[in-house]
Design an enzyme around this catalytic site. Sequence first.
Site, PDB file in Angstrom:
ATOM      1  N   CYS A  79       0.800  -1.254   0.003  1.00  0.00           N
ATOM      2  CA  CYS A  79       0.019   0.186  -0.076  1.00  0.00           C
ATOM      3  C   CYS A  79       0.877   1.082   0.031  1.00  0.00           C
ATOM      4  O   CYS A  79       1.514   1.446  -0.857  1.00  0.00           O
ATOM      5  CB  CYS A  79      -0.972  -0.037   1.261  1.00  0.00           C
ATOM      6  N   HIS A 167      -3.558  -5.045   0.240  1.00  0.00           N
ATOM      7  CA  HIS A 167      -3.344  -5.563   1.668  1.00  0.00           C
ATOM      8  C   HIS A 167      -3.252  -7.077   1.688  1.00  0.00           C
ATOM      9  O   HIS A 167      -4.367  -7.789   1.872  1.00  0.00           O
ATOM     10  CB  HIS A 167      -4.175  -4.886   2.802  1.00  0.00           C
ATOM     11  N   GLU A 169      -2.067  -8.824   4.008  1.00  0.00           N
ATOM     12  CA  GLU A 169      -2.361  -9.496   5.205  1.00  0.00           C
ATOM     13  C   GLU A 169      -3.335  -9.791   5.867  1.00  0.00           C
ATOM     14  O   GLU A 169      -3.708 -10.223   6.840  1.00  0.00           O
ATOM     15  CB  GLU A 169      -1.475  -8.364   6.365  1.00  0.00           C
ATOM     16  N   SER A 221      -0.866 -13.141  37.571  1.00  0.00           N
ATOM     17  CA  SER A 221      -2.314 -12.701  37.352  1.00  0.00           C
ATOM     18  C   SER A 221      -3.167 -13.602  37.153  1.00  0.00           C
ATOM     19  O   SER A 221      -4.529 -13.348  37.243  1.00  0.00           O
ATOM     20  CB  SER A 221      -2.271 -11.489  36.085  1.00  0.00           C
ATOM     21  N   GLY A 222      -2.745 -15.009  36.791  1.00  0.00           N
ATOM     22  CA  GLY A 222      -3.867 -15.944  36.442  1.00  0.00           C
ATOM     23  C   GLY A 222      -3.952 -15.954  34.775  1.00  0.00           C
ATOM     24  O   GLY A 222      -4.579 -16.906  34.434  1.00  0.00           O
ATOM     25  N   GLY A 223      -3.711 -14.783  34.091  1.00  0.00           N
ATOM     26  CA  GLY A 223      -3.798 -15.027  32.852  1.00  0.00           C
ATOM     27  C   GLY A 223      -2.598 -15.842  32.000  1.00  0.00           C
ATOM     28  O   GLY A 223      -1.798 -16.330  32.579  1.00  0.00           O
ATOM     29  N   SER A 226       1.291 -14.358  31.897  1.00  0.00           N
ATOM     30  CA  SER A 226       1.988 -14.324  33.135  1.00  0.00           C
ATOM     31  C   SER A 226       2.256 -15.876  33.427  1.00  0.00           C
ATOM     32  O   SER A 226       3.346 -16.298  34.017  1.00  0.00           O
ATOM     33  CB  SER A 226       1.395 -13.636  34.346  1.00  0.00           C
TER      34      SER A 226
END
Length: 514
Positions: A79, A167, A169, A221-223, A226
């Site tokens: 582009c 594009h 992508e 964090s439990g995510g 991490s």
Amino acid sequence: MQQKIIILDFGSQTTQLIGRRVRELDTFCEILPYNKFPDDEEGIIGVILSGSPYSVHDEQAFKVDLSRFVGKYPVLGICYGAQFISYANGGKVERTETREYGRAHLQYIDTADPLFRGFEDKSQVWMSHGDTITAIPSDCHVIASTEDVKFAAYASSEKPVWAVQFHPEVFHTLQGSLLLKNFVVGICGSRQEWSAASFVESTVAELKEQLGDDRVILGLSGGVDSSVCAVLLHKAIGKNLTCIFVDHGMLRKNEFAQVMKDYEGLGLNVIGVDASSKFFKDLEGIDDPEKKRKIIGRDFVEVFNAEAKKITDAKWLAQGTIYPDRIESLNITGKVIKSHHNVGGLPEEMHLQLCEPLKWLFKDEVRRIGYQLGMPERLIKRHPFPGPGLAVRILGDITPEKVRILQDADDIYITNMQNYICEDGERLYDKVWQAGTVLLSTVRSVGVMGDERTYEHPVALRAVTSTDAMTADWAHLPYDFMAKVSNEIINKVKGVNRVCYDISSKPPSTIEWE
């Protein structure tokens, strides 16, 4: 030596998507501001120039010295990148009366050119530009055209330079992945050695060398990010890693106990801190969303620091920072426009060095690493969850009772989503990028339960589909699922008598309500 593609970012909203597509080809890539081509060129096998919100004719348009890499490496302009290459080499770029935006089909394709090898006739592409190339440099020739755009793609006859005005992508360019593969693998010669297995092997070796016998602290964090960071570090340094998991009282229902159990099952050394009473006390009477976030952030740092200081021999702070966090913390001029939430907050006197083993990974790659490390699927496939937790899903001030109501309603919603199997055999939960429940605690609605009139709170259900959270569409959930969830919430959650569904997309809305 690790091969890599350099992607120079001219400010396009889809630059990260180019990076993800290259990584899907098992090829490492690095996204850099347009004016930050690296001095250390070791391992570079190709360069991609992204799109841009600017016209090449704008005074503020981003321009780059093409001689830094043109002729040295294969180059693909996308582009704005295609327009700039033409503009800088004697071609012509002109403004059009209307933007060329949306689906188009390639009426002419030079399938003998290596960039379009394997392309089908009338292949669909996605255009999004206000200017168009009306003349190309003298050493170039057309390799693809649409009905309206003669120079949809061109290539140099003298140098390894290719350019496309569409594009590749984005999803709507149906053979875009093939085009990028032709460039990255066919033209640049990628050995396709970037994989989850190779990343784990090389990163563990690097961490062992970097950290030695030093003690490392990691805030969990439990995510997904991490958690994967913790397991990767544990594989490298074992018990020298100490994790701290702070419960601010606004996690999902039973989440603190469940996540602690999961972490202990993985063999991690985890300190769990229940600081909910401190957070609730400091949030009392606060209903402004930004104030809530700041109080939670401040309290989290205080609690984390208090625990971290007890580990007197620690030398490193590890964080689950991922690549999009780092990209978004810089604008394309290279100046910091915001500090990432993972960085900062730790007192300088602690003198901890920073360790970020996931800093080159996109979110989907983090999940692939989790699988490679043998982590439980429930940890890997968890939806994103805001750092302040349910505090930003309660409109109004925060009380333990409101959190209880929201936890109960959200638990019903998410559990049903995890248990609902779609016709293709996939869980509904896995089809959704993020789902959650919002308590409208500042609103009461009239209802009838039995023979009695009720005056209680409504909740709003939210579910979106996305690839990177930069944009998101509301998820079209099955009606039978919605009916079951609504009925169960109203019947089982005391304090709720109405269930709504949020059908707004991002933009203009955000995923979270606050």
